[in-house]
Design an enzyme around this catalytic site. Structure first.
Site, PDB file in Angstrom:
ATOM      1  NE  ARG A 111      55.815  20.826  30.811  1.00  0.00           N
ATOM      2  CZ  ARG A 111      56.943  19.155  30.032  1.00  0.00           C
ATOM      3  NH1 ARG A 111      57.931  19.562  30.202  1.00  0.00           N
ATOM      4  NH2 ARG A 111      56.441  18.976  29.414  1.00  0.00           N
ATOM      5  CB  SER A 137      63.282   2.550  19.749  1.00  0.00           C
ATOM      6  OG  SER A 137      63.575   1.221  19.442  1.00  0.00           O
ATOM      7  CD  GLU A 190      60.805  11.087  30.332  1.00  0.00           C
ATOM      8  OE1 GLU A 190      60.212  11.038  29.277  1.00  0.00           O
ATOM      9  OE2 GLU A 190      60.561  11.207  31.550  1.00  0.00           O
ATOM     10  CD  GLU A 249      69.395   9.407  60.910  1.00  0.00           C
ATOM     11  OE1 GLU A 249      69.859   8.688  61.231  1.00  0.00           O
ATOM     12  OE2 GLU A 249      69.562  10.786  60.225  1.00  0.00           O
ATOM     13  CD1 TRP A 272      50.019  15.064  23.606  1.00  0.00           C
ATOM     14  CD2 TRP A 272      51.336  14.136  24.319  1.00  0.00           C
ATOM     15  NE1 TRP A 272      49.770  16.026  23.929  1.00  0.00           N
ATOM     16  CE2 TRP A 272      51.857  15.508  24.186  1.00  0.00           C
ATOM     17  CE3 TRP A 272      52.757  13.606  24.725  1.00  0.00           C
ATOM     18  CZ2 TRP A 272      52.589  16.583  24.667  1.00  0.00           C
ATOM     19  CZ3 TRP A 272      53.511  13.752  25.414  1.00  0.00           C
ATOM     20  CH2 TRP A 272      53.841  15.325  25.020  1.00  0.00           C
ATOM     21  CB  SER A 315      71.607  -0.246  23.265  1.00  0.00           C
ATOM     22  OG  SER A 315      71.496   1.258  22.156  1.00  0.00           O
ATOM     23  CB  CYS A 318      75.409   8.390  58.265  1.00  0.00           C
ATOM     24  SG  CYS A 318      75.018  10.651  59.355  1.00  0.00           S
ATOM     25  CB  CYS A 370      72.752  10.348  62.452  1.00  0.00           C
ATOM     26  SG  CYS A 370      71.973  12.027  60.761  1.00  0.00           S
TER      27      CYS A 370
END
Length: 372
Positions: free
Chosen positions: A219, A305, A302, A64, A182, A310, A87, A96
């Protein structure tokens, strides 16, 4: 009336609203504004957009204030479209709502009430008491999607957890020998790096660190404005090597160990989070609670397993982003994407809703919200 710098002069037809434009602008704040939510704002006068703004890095103007500053005197008598309630508290910047009132804005369209307990309707009340007309709710469902991590953090005290993995058509993430690079193609890896660039943090387990020695950085986006996500390693017994590749990268690294774990000689830019015990491993719920205090509003998990499994077992996963490659790996001993205890009965399985499927090169990206 002379126009000032920042005047855009875009007229919006009925097919594309001013709030829609504010949502488009808010996308520029994703991955940049934390710990503030990614807010977008546009100022409209005489049926034209006169300025736009989005929330920048910590300490910079909110959406804003940015739009009002660009508009200058033209803001007086204009209407503000903003994707989140303005806010009403002091932080690194001033409230704001006071900026809006001082600028002479006559009407505010706020897409979503801010669930932050410091705001949560107070900003709306202050504006109305000052004589500003306020309309709430336009495109609220879409704004909620953009603000999903912020909403989750404010409503539950936990960050939004997204599990991302790349798997073969038969659900494997590595061969029997453990090789995993990959499975998917370069285009899918590019999209995955883009995901990293807009999340607060990346989380992996110690198994992934020892097997892959990852850098855990975004990256594929070369913009200098990209903030590298916080790296979070779940390492109960302090096994992360002191020469890990991630330690030479920009950004912060947090390593979560048990409180009883040995002291490690990690670099000075590494923060050791000492977490309570859950069956001999780091208590993942306690870890997420600690991350929320930083605050971290989104976590991209990422691997590996066991960590992913978990988190599913504990019902801590909110979303899934699965890259599926049209290949078969096979093997009873090769790892599947989700380990852990898993579901004992079909009624215990985790189902996805709001599922999308898209082609990414030769691969597929399946995303959805987790329902337990």
């Amino acid at each position: 009336m002379p126009l000032r710098a920042g005047y855009i002069g875009i007229s919006r037809g009925l097919d594309l609203s001013y709030m829609q434009r504010a949502l488009e602008v808010s996308a520029q704040a994703i991955g940049l504004s934390n710990p503030n939510p990614p807010v977008g704002a546009v100022l409209v006068r005489d049926d034209e957009i006169i300025s736009e703004g989005f929330t920048g890095p910590p300490g910079s103007p909110h959406a804003e204030a940015s739009a009002i500053s660009k508009a200058g005197d033209l803001a007086n008598g204009s209407s503000l479209y903003v994707t989140l309630e303005p806010c009403s508290h002091f932080g690194r910047t001033g409230p704001c709502v006071q900026t809006i009132i001082s600028a002479g804005i006559k009407k505010v369209h706020a897409s979503l009430i801010d669930p932050d307990p410091r705001v949560n309707g107070l900003g709306i009340d202050i504006l109305r008491e000052a004589g500003v007309e306020v309309v709430v709710g336009e495109m609220g469902d879409k704004a909620q999607k953009v603000m999903e991590p912020h909403v989750k953090l404010m409503e539950t005290g936990l960050p939004l957890v997204t599990v991302k993995f790349a798997a073969s058509l038969d659900g494997k993430i590595a061969t029997v020998s453990g090789e995993s690079q990959w499975i998917t193609g370069e285009e899918a890896r590019g999209v995955a790096h883009s995901m990293r660039s807009v999340t607060d943090s990346i989380m992996v387990g110690i198994g992934t660190v020892l097997a892959d020695n990852p850098r855990l950085t975004a990256r594929y986006n070369q913009s200098s404005d990209v903030r590298q996500p916080i790296r979070i390693i779940v390492d109960s017994n302090s096994r992360t090597p002191t020469d890990s590749a991630m330690f030479s990268e920009e950004g912060q690294t947090f390593i979560a160990t048990l409180k009883t774990a040995k002291e490690a000689d990690w670099p000075s830019n590494v923060t050791n989070l000492r977490i309570g015990d859950d069956a001999g491993k780091v208590d993942l719920l306690a870890l997420l609670e600690d991350l929320a205090e930083i605050p971290v509003s989104s976590v991209l998990v990422e691997g590996g397993s066991q960590l992913i499994g978990s988190l599913f077992d504990l019902h801590l996963v909110d979303k899934v982003a699965a890259f599926i490659a049209p290949v078969i790996i096979g093997g009873d001993e090769s790892l599947s994407a989700v380990g852990g205890e898993g579901a004992f009965m079909m009624k215990q399985i985790s189902r996805l809703s709001n599922v999308t499927i898209e082609n990414v090169g030769d691969d597929f990206l399946i995303t959805g919200d987790v329902n337990y």
